[in-house]
Design an enzyme around this catalytic site. Structure first.
Site, PDB file in Angstrom:
ATOM      1  N   ASP A  20       0.833  -1.212   0.000  1.00 39.51           N
ATOM      2  CA  ASP A  20       0.000   0.000   0.000  1.00 39.51           C
ATOM      3  C   ASP A  20       0.867   1.261   0.000  1.00 39.51           C
ATOM      4  O   ASP A  20       1.966   1.267   0.553  1.00 39.51           O
ATOM      5  CB  ASP A  20      -0.915  -0.018   1.238  1.00 39.51           C
ATOM      6  CG  ASP A  20      -2.049   0.995   1.104  1.00 39.51           C
ATOM      7  OD1 ASP A  20      -2.387   1.389  -0.023  1.00 39.51           O
ATOM      8  OD2 ASP A  20      -2.596   1.393   2.147  1.00 39.51           O
ATOM      9  N   HIS A  37       2.182   3.378  -9.134  1.00 38.26           N
ATOM     10  CA  HIS A  37       2.038   1.924  -9.323  1.00 38.26           C
ATOM     11  C   HIS A  37       3.211   1.368 -10.119  1.00 38.26           C
ATOM     12  O   HIS A  37       3.675   0.256  -9.863  1.00 38.26           O
ATOM     13  CB  HIS A  37       0.708   1.603 -10.022  1.00 38.26           C
ATOM     14  CG  HIS A  37      -0.491   2.036  -9.226  1.00 38.26           C
ATOM     15  ND1 HIS A  37      -0.641   1.735  -7.880  1.00 38.26           N
ATOM     16  CD2 HIS A  37      -1.606   2.738  -9.568  1.00 38.26           C
ATOM     17  CE1 HIS A  37      -1.786   2.250  -7.445  1.00 38.26           C
ATOM     18  NE2 HIS A  37      -2.391   2.867  -8.440  1.00 38.26           N
ATOM     19  N   LEU A 131      11.027 -20.028  -5.461  1.00 35.15           N
ATOM     20  CA  LEU A 131      10.102 -19.192  -4.681  1.00 35.15           C
ATOM     21  C   LEU A 131       8.747 -19.218  -5.365  1.00 35.15           C
ATOM     22  O   LEU A 131       8.664 -19.093  -6.590  1.00 35.15           O
ATOM     23  CB  LEU A 131      10.601 -17.740  -4.635  1.00 35.15           C
ATOM     24  CG  LEU A 131       9.664 -16.771  -3.904  1.00 35.15           C
ATOM     25  CD1 LEU A 131      10.001 -16.712  -2.421  1.00 35.15           C
ATOM     26  CD2 LEU A 131       9.744 -15.359  -4.475  1.00 35.15           C
TER      27      LEU A 131
HETATM   28  C1  IPE Z   1      -5.404  -2.625  -0.149  1.00 33.55           C
HETATM   29  O1  IPE Z   1      -5.109  -1.284  -0.268  1.00 33.55           O
HETATM   30  C2  IPE Z   1      -5.381  -3.292  -1.483  1.00 33.55           C
HETATM   31  C3  IPE Z   1      -4.073  -3.393  -2.127  1.00 33.55           C
HETATM   32  C4  IPE Z   1      -2.919  -3.014  -1.642  1.00 33.55           C
HETATM   33  C5  IPE Z   1      -4.073  -3.994  -3.417  1.00 33.55           C
HETATM   34  P1  IPE Z   1      -6.237  -0.167  -0.381  1.00 33.55           P
HETATM   35  O2  IPE Z   1      -5.526   1.115  -0.562  1.00 33.55           O
HETATM   36  O3  IPE Z   1      -7.220  -0.536  -1.426  1.00 33.55           O
HETATM   37  O4  IPE Z   1      -6.936  -0.270   1.042  1.00 33.55           O
HETATM   38  P2  IPE Z   1      -7.882   0.773   1.787  1.00 33.55           P
HETATM   39  O5  IPE Z   1      -8.944   1.183   0.815  1.00 33.55           O
HETATM   40  O6  IPE Z   1      -7.028   1.940   2.192  1.00 33.55           O
HETATM   41  O7  IPE Z   1      -8.399   0.041   2.984  1.00 33.55           O
HETATM   42  C1  IPE Z   2      -1.711   0.234  -3.290  1.00 39.00           C
HETATM   43  O1  IPE Z   2      -1.416   1.596  -3.300  1.00 39.00           O
HETATM   44  C2  IPE Z   2      -1.907  -0.345  -4.666  1.00 39.00           C
HETATM   45  C3  IPE Z   2      -3.310  -0.628  -5.009  1.00 39.00           C
HETATM   46  C4  IPE Z   2      -4.313  -0.601  -4.194  1.00 39.00           C
HETATM   47  C5  IPE Z   2      -3.570  -0.978  -6.392  1.00 39.00           C
HETATM   48  P1  IPE Z   2      -2.581   2.674  -3.286  1.00 39.00           P
HETATM   49  O2  IPE Z   2      -2.923   3.005  -4.691  1.00 39.00           O
HETATM   50  O3  IPE Z   2      -3.705   2.234  -2.439  1.00 39.00           O
HETATM   51  O4  IPE Z   2      -1.827   3.886  -2.623  1.00 39.00           O
HETATM   52  P2  IPE Z   2      -2.436   4.918  -1.585  1.00 39.00           P
HETATM   53  O5  IPE Z   2      -2.923   4.157  -0.404  1.00 39.00           O
HETATM   54  O6  IPE Z   2      -3.552   5.656  -2.284  1.00 39.00           O
HETATM   55  O7  IPE Z   2      -1.275   5.817  -1.266  1.00 39.00           O
HETATM   56 MG    MG Z   3      -4.101   2.471  -0.469  1.00 41.18          MG
END
Ligand code: IPE
Ligand code: IPE
Ligand code: MG
Length: 247
Positions: A20, A37, A131
């Site tokens: 995240d 990303h 892995l």
């Molecule tokens: C969780 O992150 C999903 C992934 C890392 C793929 P999110 O950014 O979607 O989670 P919330 O919405 O903050 O809980």
């Molecule tokens: C996690 O990073 C990746 C996905 C959920 C695809 P985020 O895109 O949720 O990044 P933040 O939380 O908005 O910084």
């Molecule tokens: Mg996120």
């Protein structure tokens, strides 16, 4: 007395990561979220190598949740394109590094070209054994439990903890020993709800693109300091490790 020969520090057999923080990483640099990303893919490449080098057998990462469809359309389509491009770019090296790649999640919601990319990547890496990399994509923990229950019901099988566990998407693997979440949030966000029953949880404030070897080693060091009791008392756990060392 304890033996003077210390047992080697345990490395988690199975690590799972909620990757995240990509969006915030990009926004802080005045970049579009999708750029975050892209840098997230680089962080994953490094992390896979580092986990393999440290003797981790299974790495499961959360790349796209069933709820992430609710994001702006350009971000969702950017993520889908990135997946296809990243696979064609990364798979040859994964093959060289002995990584077996599997996707875990609901495939029916994905486009034909994304699905074809997933199948190609899985087929090219299926004989690798160093892995196992499970990429949870269009995955939700509740979906996983529901699909397992549905499969048992269809086969007319009794629902027990063992049968349900075996019917989960990663039922042929031991549950994660350690679940890491980067990006500072301390929640599970519908990740491995069933499998997390006794996982050790570790939260890092680093945003995923910044998660480097030092951050991984801090998580591993924290894991080594944990005492996994599985409902028992600390005294029982210590007595058991003393008797193992004496043997
Ligand atoms: C969780 O992150 C999903 C992934 C890392 C793929 P999110 O950014 O979607 O989670 P919330 O919405 O903050 O809980
Ligand atoms: C996690 O990073 C990746 C996905 C959920 C695809 P985020 O895109 O949720 O990044 P933040 O939380 O908005 O910084
Ligand atoms: Mg996120």
């Amino acid at each position: 007395m304890k033996s003077s020969v210390l047992a080697p520090a345990p490395v988690p057999h199975h690590i799972a990561i909620v990757m995240d923080g990509n969006g915030r990483w990009a926004t802080r640099r005045f970049l579009p979220r999708v750029a975050g990303h892209k840098f997230g893919v680089d962080a994953l490449r490094r992390c896979v190598r580092s986990c393999a080098a440290r003797g981790v057998a299974v790495l499961t990462v959360f790349a796209f949740s069933s709820e992430n469809w609710n994001r702006p359309r350009e971000e969702v389509s950017g993520l889908m394109e990135l997946l296809v491009v990243a696979l064609s770019r990364e798979v040859p090296q994964l093959v060289k590094d002995g990584v077996c790649l599997r996707f875990v999640g609901e495939r029916s919601g994905l486009s034909a070209s994304v699905n074809a990319g997933l199948v190609r990547a899985e087929e090219s890496t299926e004989s690798n054994t160093r892995l196992r990399l499970n990429v949870c994509f269009n995955y939700g923990g509740r979906w996983d439990i529901a699909q397992a229950a549905r499969r048992l019901a269809e086969r007319g099988e009794e629902i027990t903890e063992a049968s349900l566990g075996a019917a989960m998407q990663m039922g042929d693997f031991p549950d994660p020993d350690l679940i890491i979440r980067t990006g500072g949030e301390q929640r599970i966000s519908n990740f491995l709800l069933w499998q997390a029953a006794y996982s050790e949880l570790y939260f890092s404030d680093k945003l995923w693109p910044d998660f480097d070897d030092e951050a991984l080693d801090s998580a591993l060091a924290a894991f080594r300091r944990r005492e996994r009791r599985y409902g028992k008392t600390s005294e029982q756990i210590l007595a058991r490790s003393d008797s193992q060392q004496a043997a």
